[in-house]
Design a protein around this motif. Structure first.
Motif, PDB file in Angstrom:
ATOM      1  N   VAL A 105     -93.933 -18.143 -12.474  1.00  0.00           N
ATOM      2  CA  VAL A 105     -94.808 -18.320 -13.656  1.00  0.00           C
ATOM      3  C   VAL A 105     -93.930 -18.158 -15.049  1.00  0.00           C
ATOM      4  CG1 VAL A 105     -96.917 -17.578 -15.051  1.00  0.00           C
ATOM      5  CG2 VAL A 105     -97.016 -17.505 -12.413  1.00  0.00           C
ATOM      6  N   ALA A 151     -93.320 -29.866 -15.577  1.00  0.00           N
ATOM      7  CA  ALA A 151     -94.126 -30.343 -14.736  1.00  0.00           C
ATOM      8  C   ALA A 151     -93.355 -31.428 -13.958  1.00  0.00           C
ATOM      9  CB  ALA A 151     -95.153 -30.874 -15.332  1.00  0.00           C
ATOM     10  N   ARG A 201     -95.537 -22.552 -12.407  1.00  0.00           N
ATOM     11  CA  ARG A 201     -96.597 -22.595 -13.141  1.00  0.00           C
ATOM     12  C   ARG A 201     -96.599 -22.110 -14.430  1.00  0.00           C
ATOM     13  NH1 ARG A 201     -99.418 -25.539  -9.461  1.00  0.00           N
ATOM     14  NH2 ARG A 201     -99.656 -24.415  -7.375  1.00  0.00           N
ATOM     15  N   LEU A 238     -98.011 -20.965 -18.139  1.00  0.00           N
ATOM     16  CA  LEU A 238     -99.381 -20.400 -18.820  1.00  0.00           C
ATOM     17  C   LEU A 238     -98.827 -20.259 -20.195  1.00  0.00           C
ATOM     18  CD1 LEU A 238    -102.276 -19.304 -18.358  1.00  0.00           C
ATOM     19  CD2 LEU A 238    -101.024 -16.868 -18.204  1.00  0.00           C
ATOM     20  N   THR A 262    -101.078 -24.686 -16.540  1.00  0.00           N
ATOM     21  CA  THR A 262    -101.934 -24.302 -15.598  1.00  0.00           C
ATOM     22  C   THR A 262    -103.206 -23.646 -16.245  1.00  0.00           C
ATOM     23  OG1 THR A 262    -100.423 -24.126 -13.937  1.00  0.00           O
ATOM     24  CG2 THR A 262    -102.563 -22.645 -13.569  1.00  0.00           C
ATOM     25  N   GLY A 263    -102.911 -22.915 -17.505  1.00  0.00           N
ATOM     26  CA  GLY A 263    -103.916 -22.187 -18.117  1.00  0.00           C
ATOM     27  C   GLY A 263    -103.500 -21.929 -19.822  1.00  0.00           C
ATOM     28  N   ALA A 269    -102.453 -17.728 -12.128  1.00  0.00           N
ATOM     29  CA  ALA A 269    -101.947 -18.860 -12.359  1.00  0.00           C
ATOM     30  C   ALA A 269    -100.716 -19.126 -11.265  1.00  0.00           C
ATOM     31  CB  ALA A 269    -101.046 -18.834 -13.755  1.00  0.00           C
ATOM     32  N   GLY A 316    -101.970 -20.876  -8.570  1.00  0.00           N
ATOM     33  CA  GLY A 316    -102.404 -22.234  -8.975  1.00  0.00           C
ATOM     34  C   GLY A 316    -103.918 -22.455  -9.626  1.00  0.00           C
ATOM     35  N   GLU A 317    -104.520 -21.350  -9.839  1.00  0.00           N
ATOM     36  CA  GLU A 317    -105.825 -21.328 -10.391  1.00  0.00           C
ATOM     37  C   GLU A 317    -105.552 -21.703 -12.062  1.00  0.00           C
ATOM     38  OE1 GLU A 317    -107.706 -18.118  -9.585  1.00  0.00           O
ATOM     39  OE2 GLU A 317    -107.372 -18.261  -7.312  1.00  0.00           O
ATOM     40  N   SER A 318    -106.608 -22.404 -12.428  1.00  0.00           N
ATOM     41  CA  SER A 318    -106.654 -22.625 -14.062  1.00  0.00           C
ATOM     42  C   SER A 318    -107.115 -21.416 -14.822  1.00  0.00           C
ATOM     43  CB  SER A 318    -107.587 -23.871 -14.318  1.00  0.00           C
ATOM     44  OG  SER A 318    -106.962 -24.961 -13.777  1.00  0.00           O
TER      45      SER A 318
END
Length: 205
Positions: free
Chosen positions: A50, A70, A77, A79, A99-100, A118, A121-123
């Motif tokens: 991250v 990206a 990820r 953030l 990601t967030g 993050a 892989g979660e927003s």
């Protein structure tokens, strides 16, 4: 263990962030970067899980760095952690691949939770950011036709006179005229034919 890179052009901020993760058994700060360029170089060498990314930095800003990451390191990820919560800041970052998006006034516990999310892989969106993004969806679009105005416009497009439209909709001719005036104003036209043409152009009919 989640391997974390801190990216911010202010050393004091980076020190504070490093302290926020001390004692976390599952998060390890493996490095710091002061610019987007430094972040890209670090990621290429050390492959963190991250990247905590500020937006406003010299050389290469956060959005530019996110876009490069990206493309070049899609498994990493990103953030965003910033003080800016306007749509002009949030949307480009999300579109670039973040990601967030968190704000720097977030409690430490929320920040730790966001890093874990993050990594999965979660927003993650700060409540204020989520509310700002949702606001346009919750209010009518300026100039949008109402359901009744669309009903009137459909009948007019089919060739109905004001009287015929009034009879079909069980309202007065005066109401039809009022609805049409509102339609003209919203579509930026002056007559029935132009209103119908503009409505077709916009995909309303």
């Amino acid at each position: 263990m989640i391997r974390l890179l801190l990216t911010d052009d202010h050393p004091v901020v980076r020190d504070g962030l490093r302290g926020a993760f001390e004692g976390c058994p599952d998060i390890e700060v493996i490095g710091e970067a002061a610019t987007g360029v430094e972040a890209l170089a670090f990621v290429a060498r050390h492959h963190p899980d991250v990247v905590l990314m500020d937006l406003r930095m010299p050389e290469l800003d956060g959005v530019g760095a996110i876009r490069r990451l990206a493309t070049e390191h899609p498994a990493v990820r990103v953030l965003v952690l910033t003080t800016y919560d306007s749509e002009a800041d949030v949307l480009p970052a999300i579109e670039a691949g973040a990601t967030g998006y968190l704000l720097k006034d977030a409690p430490v516990a929320d920040l730790q939770h966001a890093i874990r999310a993050a990594a999965r892989g979660e927003s993650v969106l700060a409540p204020a950011v989520a509310a700002r993004l949702m606001a346009p969806l919750r209010r009518p679009t300026p100039g949008a036709l109402t359901a009744r105005e669309l009903d009137v416009l459909r009948l007019v497009a089919a060739g109905a006179t004001n009287r015929a439209a009034a009879n079909q909709l069980f309202i007065s001719e005066a109401s039809i005229k009022t609805h049409l005036l509102h339609v003209y104003a919203k579509l930026g036209v002056n007559d029935r034919a132009a209103a119908v043409g503009e409505a077709y152009r916009r995909g309303l009919l």
